[in-house]
Design an enzyme around this catalytic site. Structure first.
Site, PDB file in Angstrom:
ATOM      1  CG  ASP A  25      26.152  -6.441  -1.236  1.00  7.26           C
ATOM      2  OD1 ASP A  25      25.861  -7.355  -0.102  1.00  7.26           O
ATOM      3  OD2 ASP A  25      25.691  -6.962  -2.495  1.00  7.26           O
ATOM      4  CE  LYS A  87      23.981 -10.649   4.703  1.00  5.61           C
ATOM      5  NZ  LYS A  87      23.853  -9.981   3.448  1.00  5.61           N
ATOM      6  CD  GLU A 185      21.296  -7.374   2.235  1.00  7.44           C
ATOM      7  OE1 GLU A 185      20.807  -8.020   1.473  1.00  7.44           O
ATOM      8  OE2 GLU A 185      22.477  -7.751   2.938  1.00  7.44           O
ATOM      9  CG  ASP A 207      18.468  -9.434  -2.599  1.00  6.64           C
ATOM     10  OD1 ASP A 207      18.856 -10.557  -3.290  1.00  6.64           O
ATOM     11  OD2 ASP A 207      19.063  -9.060  -1.869  1.00  6.64           O
TER      12      ASP A 207
END
Ligand code: ADP
Ligand code: MG
Length: 619
Positions: A25, A87, A185, A207
């Site tokens: 992850d 990211k 994800e 999330d």
């Protein structure tokens, strides 16, 4: 759906050894690595160290590169050389990021359109920075597993586009990792809960991480996950919860002017307070001031009030995304909670209220994605063959080609399950045309100008043929990682050209949403624009064809026939640029009628010419 296994030629088909595989992850805030050991997915750590590696990289003195907690700690005093949340920069353009209002402490560099960061160790691009994090996880995994990794599965947000996915793969390659595939994800989280072997139905994955909020709606059918819709907010997460506390703290102390270093200290304190409030009703704190210190207390009720507007924003996004999937909240069978911020009790409560049922929280929300990736990696290296899960993802926006008149022909519609390959035949517009420009587009709108240009390339050496004679097959292939390959091939000669689409700019999820909602809002206007463009192209085609025919065989016509044709052509030339579809249509029709007789004459004539001087069996 089991995959059939085929042995390599010359190799034994005996069951192979257990191979080492890991799931990664690669998060905005934290990254972690997991693997299936003795049949169970577990987070891997180094020497019983911390489970999560903060996604922070510091380029220190003398080529020293620090990753994780050390780097995060250094962010307070060496912000310029310490990269956080890299990211967000993956596969993104310099323009896109540098224009963002948020004041970044880095020297941003334009690296041929892509964003890079100037550090004391030179210019580093996001792929290199991410690779440092991945290298660390690579070492951790191999130490913990005691051997070399065969392959890894890396997770990415469901809305990541080609450029962002490609950048992630590049970072992995740079870190010496073999990427078995990228996995969305939310799909990974659903897998971790074993939902693939449970009741079929629709699953929502909520999330809320450090800096982003993603809501995904998945459908599980016959052991296969399909992403129905994604939504969220790329600038809403735990950091924003922290920010509300920073504001409150500043109010409490009455301080206003804050140096960036002071602010970072406030932020770190705010985050600690927030995390403590998950377990406790209230927390005490001490804040050093310019002079002396401030002692205070924050209770959970106050905190919940502070964050209420943010929580509400996530719920609004959930509702919109459920609607986008064509569903209502009552259709949702399970809600999976992902991301550290879903530990906040108020968040859980609000989600339960919205969906009218308790969300799944039994698996650690900041580990659940890595655990799911590990399960998938284990299957992909072939450790588990009987009960394979085949994971399906979808493309977020339609992919198509530019056709005459600036129109888009969709080849693969949005939400098509990947991997997928689709082909369509196109032809030339002009007589003797030997090249064709292929323009690849992404988006939902009908006109090229309203979509996003992904790539352009040209097919050359098409044998000269009359307009419409060539058969050019264009194939769009999207692989399991969501990367697009486009090939164009002319049938008779076999000449072909192809391109792998690596667009240099990423799209934000908001842009994706805007493009999708835009297409709905403009559906009617687009439809009209398309019909108009189609008629205009048709008018051009007819004019070209008749002009060519007149040049070749005009002598066959009587004067009055000729003048009738000329009149109809004149009318078509005059109306082809009008905005009235019907008018153009009528003018085309008039040309067709006026040239009917001419077409028949030409046919006769050409047959006679063709036969002249030939023996019948030669024809
Ligand atoms: P990302 O996916 O963005 O890398 P994570 O899922 O690791 O992020 O979540 C990080 C966020 O979770 C941070 O904002 C952190 O403060 C928050 N968080 C972690 N633990 C807790 C907790 N116990 N209570 C509230 N928030 C928490
Ligand atoms: Mg996350």
């Amino acid at each position: 759906m089991a995959l059939l296994q085929i042995a390599e030629p010359g190799q034994s088909s005996a069951p192979h050894q257990h191979k080492l595989a890991a799931g990664i992850d690669l998060g905005t805030t934290n990254s972690l690595v997991a693997s299936v050991r003795s049949g169970e997915a577990q987070i891997l750590t180094r020497d019983d160290g911390p489970v999560m590696v903060p996604s922070a990289v510091r380029y220190g003195q003398e080529q020293l590169v620090e990753v994780g907690q050390k780097a995060l700690d250094a962010a307070v005093f060496d912000a310029e050389n310490t990269i956080l949340s890299v990211k967000r920069f993956m596969g993104r353009g310099y323009q896109e990021i540098s224009q963002q209002a948020e004041a970044l402490p880095y020297k941003l560099v334009d690296q041929s359109g892509l964003l890079a960061i100037g550090t004391r160790q030179g210019v580093k691009n996001p792929v290199e920075v991410s690779a440092e994090i991945l290298k660390q996880l690579h070492v951790t995994a191999e130490q913990a597993l005691g051997g070399e990794l065969t392959g890894v599965v890396i997770t990415v947000p469901a809305y990541f586009d080609d450029a962002q996915r490609q950048a992630t793969k590049d970072a992995a390659r740079l870190a010496g990792l073999n990427v078995l595939r990228l996995l969305n994800e939310p799909t990974a989280a659903a897998l971790a809960y074993g939902l693939d072997s449970k009741q079929e139905g629709v699953i929502a994955v909520y999330d809320l991480g450090g800096g982003t909020f993603d809501i995904s709606i998945l459908r599980l059918q016959k052991g296969v996950f399909e992403v129905l819709a994604t939504g969220g907010n790329s600038a809403l997460g735990g950091d924003d919860l922290d920010q509300t506390i920073v504001g409150w703290l500043l109010q409490q102390t009455g301080e206003t002017e804050q140096s960036s270093q002071g602010l970072r200290e406030y932020k770190l304190l705010a985050r600690r307070l927030k995390e403590k409030l998950t377990e406790h009703d209230h927390v005490d704190f001490v804040l050093p001031l310019q002079e002396g210190e401030h002692r205070g207390q924050l209770d959970r009720a106050t905190f919940e009030q502070l964050i209420q507007p943010l929580v509400r924003k996530t719920l609004t996004a959930c509702k919109a995304t459920v609607r986008d999937a064509g569903l209502t909240v009552d259709d949702i069978l399970e809600i999976v909670m992902v991301g550290g911020s879903t530990r906040v009790p108020r968040v859980r409560q609000a989600v339960a209220e919205l969906f009218g049922k308790e969300p799944l929280t039994s698996i650690n929300p900041d580990q659940v994605v890595a655990l799911g990736a590990a399960i998938q990696a284990n299957v992909l290296v072939g450790n588990k063959s009987e009960q394979d899960t085949l994971l399906l993802d979808v493309i977020p926006l339609s992919l198509g080609l530019e056709t005459m008149g600036g129109l888009v022909e969709k080849i693969i519609p949005r939400n098509t399950v990947i991997p997928v390959a689709k082909a369509q035949e196109f032809t030339t517009f002009k007589d003797g045309q030997t090249a064709m420009a292929i323009h690849v587009l992404q988006g939902e709108r009908e006109l090229v100008a309203d979509n996003r240009s992904l790539a352009r390339f040209e097919l050359h050496d098409i044998p000269p043929m009359p307009a419409g004679g060539a058969h050019i097959r264009v194939t769009f292939q999207v692989d399991a990682d969501g990367l697009l390959h486009v090939t164009a091939q002319e049938k008779s000669s076999g000449v072909s050209a192809s391109i792998e689409v690596k667009p240099s700019y990423g799209l934000t999820d908001e842009q994706i949403m805007t493009m999708i909602t835009g297409s709905m809002a403009h559906a009617k206007e687009d439809m009209h624009a398309r019909m108009l463009q189609e008629q205009r192209v048709e008018a051009e085609r007819v004019l070209e064809a008749v002009d060519a025919a007149l040049a070749a065989d005009g002598h066959l016509l009587q004067d009055e026939e000729r003048s009738a044709i000329d009149a109809s052509l004149l009318r078509l030339r005059a109306s082809k640029d009008s905005a009235d579809v019907e008018q153009i249509k009528a003018a085309i029709e008039a040309v067709n009628i006026s040239t009917d007789q001419f077409a028949a004459l030409r046919m006769d004539h050409s047959i006679r010419t063709a036969l002249k001087g030939h023996k019948v069996n030669e024809v």
